[in-house]
Design a protein around this motif. Structure first.
Motif, PDB file in Angstrom:
ATOM      1  N   LYS A 219       4.413  22.583  -3.705  1.00 49.95           N
ATOM      2  CA  LYS A 219       3.423  21.607  -4.169  1.00 49.95           C
ATOM      3  C   LYS A 219       2.056  22.243  -4.432  1.00 49.95           C
ATOM      4  O   LYS A 219       1.239  21.656  -5.148  1.00 49.95           O
ATOM      5  N   LEU A 220       1.792  23.406  -3.864  1.00 47.29           N
ATOM      6  CA  LEU A 220       0.484  24.041  -4.066  1.00 47.29           C
ATOM      7  C   LEU A 220       0.248  24.405  -5.534  1.00 47.29           C
ATOM      8  O   LEU A 220      -0.764  24.005  -6.111  1.00 47.29           O
ATOM      9  N   PRO A 221       1.145  25.156  -6.184  1.00 51.84           N
ATOM     10  CA  PRO A 221       0.910  25.415  -7.614  1.00 51.84           C
ATOM     11  C   PRO A 221       1.055  24.178  -8.487  1.00 51.84           C
ATOM     12  O   PRO A 221       0.347  24.046  -9.496  1.00 51.84           O
ATOM     13  N   SER A 222       1.944  23.261  -8.119  1.00 51.17           N
ATOM     14  CA  SER A 222       2.074  22.030  -8.904  1.00 51.17           C
ATOM     15  C   SER A 222       0.770  21.246  -8.889  1.00 51.17           C
ATOM     16  O   SER A 222       0.297  20.760  -9.921  1.00 51.17           O
ATOM     17  N   ASP A 223       0.184  21.101  -7.705  1.00 50.73           N
ATOM     18  CA  ASP A 223      -1.097  20.417  -7.553  1.00 50.73           C
ATOM     19  C   ASP A 223      -2.198  21.159  -8.306  1.00 50.73           C
ATOM     20  O   ASP A 223      -3.063  20.551  -8.951  1.00 50.73           O
ATOM     21  N   ASN A 224      -2.158  22.489  -8.250  1.00 50.61           N
ATOM     22  CA  ASN A 224      -3.163  23.300  -8.924  1.00 50.61           C
ATOM     23  C   ASN A 224      -3.167  23.038 -10.427  1.00 50.61           C
ATOM     24  O   ASN A 224      -4.228  22.830 -11.033  1.00 50.61           O
ATOM     25  N   PHE A 225      -1.991  23.034 -11.048  1.00 52.01           N
ATOM     26  CA  PHE A 225      -1.917  22.821 -12.488  1.00 52.01           C
ATOM     27  C   PHE A 225      -2.189  21.374 -12.861  1.00 52.01           C
ATOM     28  O   PHE A 225      -2.614  21.077 -13.970  1.00 52.01           O
ATOM     29  N   THR A 226      -1.967  20.456 -11.943  1.00 50.79           N
ATOM     30  CA  THR A 226      -2.229  19.046 -12.207  1.00 50.79           C
ATOM     31  C   THR A 226      -3.713  18.767 -12.335  1.00 50.79           C
ATOM     32  O   THR A 226      -4.142  18.037 -13.244  1.00 50.79           O
ATOM     33  N   ALA A 227      -4.512  19.345 -11.433  1.00 49.70           N
ATOM     34  CA  ALA A 227      -5.879  18.833 -11.314  1.00 49.70           C
ATOM     35  C   ALA A 227      -6.958  19.860 -11.000  1.00 49.70           C
ATOM     36  O   ALA A 227      -8.122  19.475 -10.911  1.00 49.70           O
ATOM     37  N   ASP A 228      -6.618  21.130 -10.815  1.00 43.58           N
ATOM     38  CA  ASP A 228      -7.605  22.047 -10.249  1.00 43.58           C
ATOM     39  C   ASP A 228      -8.155  23.034 -11.272  1.00 43.58           C
ATOM     40  O   ASP A 228      -7.653  24.145 -11.431  1.00 43.58           O
ATOM     41  N   ALA A 229      -9.200  22.625 -11.983  1.00 40.21           N
ATOM     42  CA  ALA A 229      -9.974  23.559 -12.798  1.00 40.21           C
ATOM     43  C   ALA A 229     -11.135  24.141 -11.996  1.00 40.21           C
ATOM     44  O   ALA A 229     -11.752  25.121 -12.410  1.00 40.21           O
ATOM     45  N   TYR A 230     -11.416  23.535 -10.856  1.00 45.99           N
ATOM     46  CA  TYR A 230     -12.578  23.900 -10.039  1.00 45.99           C
ATOM     47  C   TYR A 230     -12.462  25.327  -9.506  1.00 45.99           C
ATOM     48  O   TYR A 230     -13.473  26.027  -9.340  1.00 45.99           O
ATOM     49  N   HIS A 231     -11.240  25.785  -9.222  1.00 48.02           N
ATOM     50  CA  HIS A 231     -11.069  27.096  -8.600  1.00 48.02           C
ATOM     51  C   HIS A 231     -11.396  28.238  -9.552  1.00 48.02           C
ATOM     52  O   HIS A 231     -11.592  29.380  -9.113  1.00 48.02           O
ATOM     53  N   THR A 232     -11.432  27.967 -10.855  1.00 48.76           N
ATOM     54  CA  THR A 232     -11.591  29.054 -11.810  1.00 48.76           C
ATOM     55  C   THR A 232     -12.927  29.780 -11.656  1.00 48.76           C
ATOM     56  O   THR A 232     -13.014  30.988 -11.876  1.00 48.76           O
ATOM     57  N   ALA A 233     -13.969  29.058 -11.256  1.00 53.06           N
ATOM     58  CA  ALA A 233     -15.293  29.675 -11.125  1.00 53.06           C
ATOM     59  C   ALA A 233     -15.327  30.707 -10.009  1.00 53.06           C
ATOM     60  O   ALA A 233     -16.137  31.641 -10.045  1.00 53.06           O
ATOM     61  N   THR A 234     -14.449  30.570  -9.027  1.00 54.30           N
ATOM     62  CA  THR A 234     -14.415  31.500  -7.893  1.00 54.30           C
ATOM     63  C   THR A 234     -13.220  32.442  -7.993  1.00 54.30           C
ATOM     64  O   THR A 234     -13.372  33.665  -8.018  1.00 54.30           O
ATOM     65  N   ALA A 235     -12.022  31.887  -8.044  1.00 59.57           N
ATOM     66  CA  ALA A 235     -10.815  32.715  -8.021  1.00 59.57           C
ATOM     67  C   ALA A 235     -10.698  33.599  -9.258  1.00 59.57           C
ATOM     68  O   ALA A 235     -10.176  34.711  -9.178  1.00 59.57           O
ATOM     69  N   HIS A 236     -11.165  33.102 -10.411  1.00 64.67           N
ATOM     70  CA  HIS A 236     -11.049  33.856 -11.655  1.00 64.67           C
ATOM     71  C   HIS A 236     -12.424  34.246 -12.206  1.00 64.67           C
ATOM     72  O   HIS A 236     -12.605  34.329 -13.427  1.00 64.67           O
ATOM     73  N   SER A 237     -13.359  34.502 -11.341  1.00 67.76           N
ATOM     74  CA  SER A 237     -14.721  34.817 -11.789  1.00 67.76           C
ATOM     75  C   SER A 237     -14.798  36.138 -12.549  1.00 67.76           C
ATOM     76  O   SER A 237     -15.796  36.401 -13.231  1.00 67.76           O
ATOM     77  N   PHE A 238     -13.749  36.963 -12.435  1.00 66.32           N
ATOM     78  CA  PHE A 238     -13.762  38.241 -13.152  1.00 66.32           C
ATOM     79  C   PHE A 238     -13.909  38.043 -14.658  1.00 66.32           C
ATOM     80  O   PHE A 238     -14.417  38.920 -15.363  1.00 66.32           O
ATOM     81  N   LEU A 239     -13.463  36.874 -15.187  1.00 65.31           N
ATOM     82  CA  LEU A 239     -13.582  36.640 -16.617  1.00 65.31           C
ATOM     83  C   LEU A 239     -15.033  36.708 -17.085  1.00 65.31           C
ATOM     84  O   LEU A 239     -15.347  37.295 -18.121  1.00 65.31           O
ATOM     85  N   GLY A 240     -15.912  36.101 -16.290  1.00 66.79           N
ATOM     86  CA  GLY A 240     -17.324  36.151 -16.636  1.00 66.79           C
ATOM     87  C   GLY A 240     -17.899  37.550 -16.489  1.00 66.79           C
ATOM     88  O   GLY A 240     -18.669  38.017 -17.337  1.00 66.79           O
ATOM     89  N   ARG A 241     -17.521  38.229 -15.403  1.00 63.79           N
ATOM     90  CA  ARG A 241     -18.058  39.571 -15.157  1.00 63.79           C
ATOM     91  C   ARG A 241     -17.593  40.575 -16.208  1.00 63.79           C
ATOM     92  O   ARG A 241     -18.308  41.523 -16.532  1.00 63.79           O
ATOM     93  N   LEU A 242     -16.383  40.385 -16.732  1.00 61.75           N
ATOM     94  CA  LEU A 242     -15.864  41.274 -17.763  1.00 61.75           C
ATOM     95  C   LEU A 242     -16.235  40.819 -19.177  1.00 61.75           C
ATOM     96  O   LEU A 242     -15.757  41.398 -20.156  1.00 61.75           O
ATOM     97  N   LYS A 243     -17.060  39.778 -19.259  1.00 60.84           N
ATOM     98  CA  LYS A 243     -17.513  39.248 -20.546  1.00 60.84           C
ATOM     99  C   LYS A 243     -16.348  38.697 -21.386  1.00 60.84           C
ATOM    100  O   LYS A 243     -16.417  38.644 -22.616  1.00 60.84           O
TER     101      LYS A 243
END
Length: 450
Positions: A219-243
């Motif tokens: 249920k963790l990944p299912s819930d993540n894809f359902t509603a969780d865009a919030y984590h991207t700013a922290t978990a995937h912050s490398f996107l911003g750092r790598l431009k």
């Protein structure tokens, strides 16, 4: 928020009433309307047993894309819940799904992931079943049948157990629920958005699906894809750092959508003047989508979603490669193989009629971002593993650990959005997540129909 756990029923209950004990515990702790979900539900073994009984048999499960079954006799092996199934195409082009179990001693008939055959032959005792033709799934014979069964065999009684099958935009779904809603009704309003992902053109699966085992609750990944865009700013912050994105908040711009039915999605949008999709595909897109869908597709920079319970879809963030913006679209199932383990299935899809450069770069982007060793997947899976370890560690605590699902609770939905469902401005919300947990709770508390 911590809640005192009532252990009295565990002290007095017997083994046969674990269902009622677990159901009482869920009624007392799972509260989507107020935004509280107890951590134990991620990996509790008794909760998982209820899910296998009441969630997966009652819902529609994605099992294949039609392009994985190109000819009569072609098949793939997939799962509904923990039950292995064979998905095959007959001579009449009809796709059928059967329990992957011989009617003699229950051995798996198909032990390969995919193939093309005229019959399925049990590797244990040799019972054989038709894999194509009008009699697909019927028992055709057994070794030394006249000697072993001089009285004969009732072949009709030995027919493979067949699931109910329906297809939407090339997506093959199956269910054991004979009396439940049609697939179109089950999908409901999420269909309008699925069209943007898999219905905008004639799509095809590229290669075979990647799969790997992950020590996490399904249920963790299912819930993540359902509603969780919030984590991207922290978990995937490398996107911003790598431009590779304009900033760490790249996941906020767009819409959070609760289409009902426990499904959910988020649509990220850009402000550039032109669509990121190749011009060569616009005519096909326009033929398949309505004008409002076309307007939204032109603005899409990412799109994530989940069809309840465990089928996810994703148009990842468009990233520039070789001077062109591309995205590696994928489908996912989070296949449970235990209370705290899943086998991840991941398909890459692309438009069949797309230019070669688009197909090549999209495949490259899929592998780099959401393949088995992709940059995003490494971020996400580390979190899901750690969450599951914490859930397992909490199972015997005296107090329940309650988790907060209250983001966007008091936000009002938009009234002028062209698509269906409850649509919210900005992707930082958990409205669809709360609906996901409400649908889940209703199912695990419902006695299955006899």
């Amino acid at each position: 928020m911590n809640a005192k756990r009532d252990t009295s029923s565990y002290a007095t209950g017997s083994a046969h009433d674990w269902r009622s004990v677990t159901a009482d515990r869920l009624r007392g702790t799972v509260d989507p309307e107020q935004g509280w979900i107890p951590m134990f539900v991620y990996s509790d073994p008794d909760v998982y047993r209820l899910e296998l009984e009441r969630v997966f048999p009652q819902t529609w499960t994605f099992v294949a894309h039609v392009t994985e079954l190109p000819e009569a006799g072609s098949f793939v092996v997939r799962d509904i819940g923990e039950e292995s199934v064979i998905v095959g195409r007959g001579d009449d082009r009809t796709i059928r799904v059967f329990l992957n179990s011989c009617r003699h001693r229950g051995m798996r008939l198909a032990c390969e992931d995919f193939g093309t055959v005229k019959s399925w032959r049990c590797p244990y005792h040799g019972f054989t079943y038709a894999a194509s033709g009008d009699f697909m799934g019927t028992m055709r014979g057994a070794p030394f049948e006249r000697m072993a069964y001089p009285q004969g065999l009732d072949r009709d009684a030995l027919h493979l157990i067949e699931a109910r099958v329906e297809i939407y935009q090339g997506l093959v779904f199956a269910t054991w629920n004979r009396t439940g809603p049609s697939l179109r009704d089950y999908l409901g309003d999420v269909r309008w958005y699925l069209d943007l992902v898999v219905g905008r053109a004639e799509m095809e699966v590229v290669g075979v699906p990647q799969k790997w085992v992950l020590p996490a609750g399904w249920k963790l990944p299912s819930d993540n894809f359902t509603a969780d865009a919030y984590h991207t700013a922290t978990a995937h912050s490398f996107l911003g750092r790598l431009k590779l994105a304009k900033g760490a908040d790249f996941g906020r711009d767009g819409y959070h959508i609760d289409p009902g039915g426990g499904h959910g999605l988020g649509v990220g949008v850009h402000t550039d003047d032109a669509s990121y999709y190749p011009d060569e595909l616009r005519t096909e897109f326009a033929d398949r989508l309505d004008p409002a869908q076309m307007v939204l597709l032109d603005r899409v920079k990412n799109l994530h979603g989940n069809v309840f319970p465990n089928f996810s879809f994703l148009i990842p963030n468009f990233i520039e490669i070789e001077g062109r913006k591309v995205s590696g679209m994928m489908l996912r199932t989070w296949q449970p193989i235990g209370a705290d383990r899943i086998q991840v299935w991941s398909w890459h899809l692309v438009e069949r009629n797309a230019p070669d450069w688009w197909k090549r770069l999209c495949r490259q982007m899929y592998v780099q971002t959401f393949g088995t060793s992709g940059m995003f997947d490494q971020d996400d899976t580390e979190n899901w593993e750690a969450q599951t370890r914490n859930s397992n560690a909490s199972l015997h605590r005296e107090e329940e650990i309650m988790l907060h699902y209250g983001m966007g609770m008091h936000a009002e939905p938009l009234t002028d959005f062209p698509g269906p469902g409850r649509v919210y401005d900005g992707k930082f919300s958990e409205a669809a997540g709360r609906s996901y947990w409400r649908r889940w709770l209703d199912l695990v508390l419902e006695e299955p129909t006899k």
